[in-house]
Design a protein around this motif. Structure first.
Motif, PDB file in Angstrom:
ATOM      1  N   GLY A 279     -56.476  -7.707  45.111  1.00 36.71           N
ATOM      2  CA  GLY A 279     -55.450  -7.526  46.130  1.00 36.71           C
ATOM      3  C   GLY A 279     -54.582  -8.716  46.449  1.00 36.71           C
ATOM      4  O   GLY A 279     -53.563  -8.573  47.138  1.00 36.71           O
ATOM      5  N   ASP A 284     -49.733  -6.644  47.043  1.00 37.23           N
ATOM      6  CA  ASP A 284     -50.785  -6.484  48.051  1.00 37.23           C
ATOM      7  C   ASP A 284     -51.604  -5.218  47.782  1.00 37.23           C
ATOM      8  O   ASP A 284     -51.898  -4.447  48.689  1.00 37.23           O
ATOM      9  N   SER A 286     -55.095  -3.561  45.674  1.00 37.24           N
ATOM     10  CA  SER A 286     -56.287  -3.741  44.859  1.00 37.24           C
ATOM     11  C   SER A 286     -56.163  -2.840  43.647  1.00 37.24           C
ATOM     12  O   SER A 286     -56.003  -1.618  43.783  1.00 37.24           O
ATOM     13  N   GLY A 292     -61.147  -2.517  48.571  1.00 38.75           N
ATOM     14  CA  GLY A 292     -60.000  -3.153  49.202  1.00 38.75           C
ATOM     15  C   GLY A 292     -59.343  -2.232  50.216  1.00 38.75           C
ATOM     16  O   GLY A 292     -59.519  -1.008  50.181  1.00 38.75           O
ATOM     17  N   ASP A 293     -58.561  -2.819  51.119  1.00 36.37           N
ATOM     18  CA  ASP A 293     -57.944  -1.999  52.173  1.00 36.37           C
ATOM     19  C   ASP A 293     -56.656  -1.322  51.698  1.00 36.37           C
ATOM     20  O   ASP A 293     -56.092  -0.507  52.424  1.00 36.37           O
ATOM     21  N   HIS A 294     -56.187  -1.679  50.519  1.00 36.50           N
ATOM     22  CA  HIS A 294     -55.023  -0.999  49.929  1.00 36.50           C
ATOM     23  C   HIS A 294     -55.277  -0.899  48.431  1.00 36.50           C
ATOM     24  O   HIS A 294     -54.780  -1.703  47.638  1.00 36.50           O
ATOM     25  N   ALA A 295     -56.064   0.073  48.044  1.00 37.74           N
ATOM     26  CA  ALA A 295     -56.482   0.213  46.650  1.00 37.74           C
ATOM     27  C   ALA A 295     -55.687   1.295  45.949  1.00 37.74           C
ATOM     28  O   ALA A 295     -55.122   2.197  46.582  1.00 37.74           O
ATOM     29  N   ASP A 311     -59.774  11.297  46.862  1.00 41.91           N
ATOM     30  CA  ASP A 311     -59.957   9.928  46.393  1.00 41.91           C
ATOM     31  C   ASP A 311     -60.240   9.911  44.891  1.00 41.91           C
ATOM     32  O   ASP A 311     -60.895  10.816  44.368  1.00 41.91           O
TER      33      ASP A 311
END
Length: 372
Positions: A279, A284, A286, A292-295, A311
């Motif tokens: 990330g 920004d 992943s 990660g918070d933004h994958a 998902d």
């Protein structure tokens, strides 16, 4: 994955667990065994040669689940590159599995020896090209010297036989990259295998030369990383199809240099590469699904598309930015973007957001180093 287990076995002590978990054989080796058992089927029992690939004539639809992909499968012709890779990995497996299953290890070594004999009997083989009926990924590779070098180095390390050492000494004199890693470049694996065998079993001059060259290449990567804003070793021209493979392969080489030199600064640089993957990059994002918070959420991956679950399957490494804009979706949406931004999290972008086994495997190696 076998190399990760050899160098960092303590990273694989805990059970995952897998259905096959037995409390004895490490789970990573049980997982690798699934692939090895398939590889046995790819060897021609009559000659020892290995078929280049097994494939349907064309790709299935993007939403087709594996169990619903019932099209006929075809063996492609034998290739020297596939045979060399098979010999190398089976020689490794023979060494790694011996403490857990001696009979299986012997089967691996016999298969590696038969593949090597095919290579000896076929010194000049043209590179593989797809038969005209097949439109799936070709994985063409016109240079087989590096695969032969890796095979010889692994067989020498496993058996100690001088015939394999002599083959290494002859092949290493030929022109091919000695420190490259990747699906088509096995020279780095051959060099690592020869160095791991130890100086006592090596030609002293060659050992010193290969070690010096590997460390010098790692130093070059480290210097490039210091000059790059996100602390990775890619230049603008390196953002190719599968650029994250380069990121992780370069991190692997840095860790190999740490292993042989004892210089922990190489590991610090490799960790920066892992931060990028997870990330710390210009987007920004992943590039590993589920982390990660933004994958990445929409990989070009049939089971993730076709399973009707929102998902994606977790743990998949996405290919990453590709400045060449090699699919229709990115041509339409990413014109004029800087190289490091030439990525889109969309299932149709096969050139930036597909997943492959050979992008995940170096990531496993790198993460293993930091999970000992």
């Amino acid at each position: 994955m076998l190399l990760a287990y050899e160098l960092y076995p303590s990273a694989f002590v805990s059970a995952i667990p897998l259905p096959e978990s037995d409390g004895s054989t490490p789970d990573v080796l049980l997982e690798c065994k699934v692939e090895l058992d398939w590889l046995f089927k790819m060897q021609d029992s009559a000659t020892g040669g290995v078929y280049h690939k097994l494939t349907t004539l064309s790709f299935p639809g993007l939403d087709v689940m594996p169990e619903d992909d019932t099209a006929d499968l075809y063996f492609s012709p034998i290739s020297a590159t596939a045979t060399g890779d098979f010999a190398g990995v089976m020689a490794m497996a023979a060494r790694v599995y011996k403490p857990f299953d001696a009979a299986y290890a012997r089967k691996c070594l016999d298969a590696a020896g038969a593949a090597w004999e095919w290579l000896v009997q076929h010194p000049d083989v043209p590179g593989f090209t797809n038969p005209p009926e097949i439109s799936t990924g070709e994985y063409g590779d016109g240079v087989d010297k590096d695969e032969r070098y890796w095979a010889a180095a692994e067989l020498y390390r496993t058996t100690g036989k001088e015939e394999y050492h002599q083959a290494v000494l002859q092949l290493v004199q030929l022109t091919f990259p000695k420190y490259s890693l990747g699906w088509g470049d096995m020279g780095g694996y051959g060099t690592i295998a020869y160095l791991l065998n130890g100086e006592e079993q090596a030609d002293r001059a060659l050992y010193a030369s290969l070690k010096e060259g590997l460390v010098a290449e790692a130093q070059r990567l480290a210097e490039q990383s210091r000059e790059e804003g996100y602390r990775i070793s890619l230049k603008e021209e390196d953002y190719i199809w599968g650029s994250n493979m380069l990121v992780m392969n370069n991190a692997m080489l840095l860790l190999a240099a740490e292993y042989f030199s004892g210089d922990s600064s190489f590991a610090d640089c490799a960790l920066d590469h892992l931060h990028y993957l997870m990330g710390r990059n210009v987007l920004d994002i992943s590039y590993v699904t589920g982390f990660g918070d933004h994958a990445v959420m929409n990989p070009h991956h049939r089971p993730s598309v076709g399973d009707h679950v929102a998902d994606p399957v977790p743990g998949l490494v996405s290919g990453g930015p590709d400045r060449g804009l090699h699919d229709e979706y990115v041509v339409e949406h990413l014109q004029g973007k800087p190289a490091a931004q030439c990525f889109v999290d969309h299932e149709l972008s096969y050139s930036t957001n597909e997943v492959t086994i050979y992008w995940n495997s170096p990531a496993v190696f790198v993460v293993a180093r930091f999970n000992q």
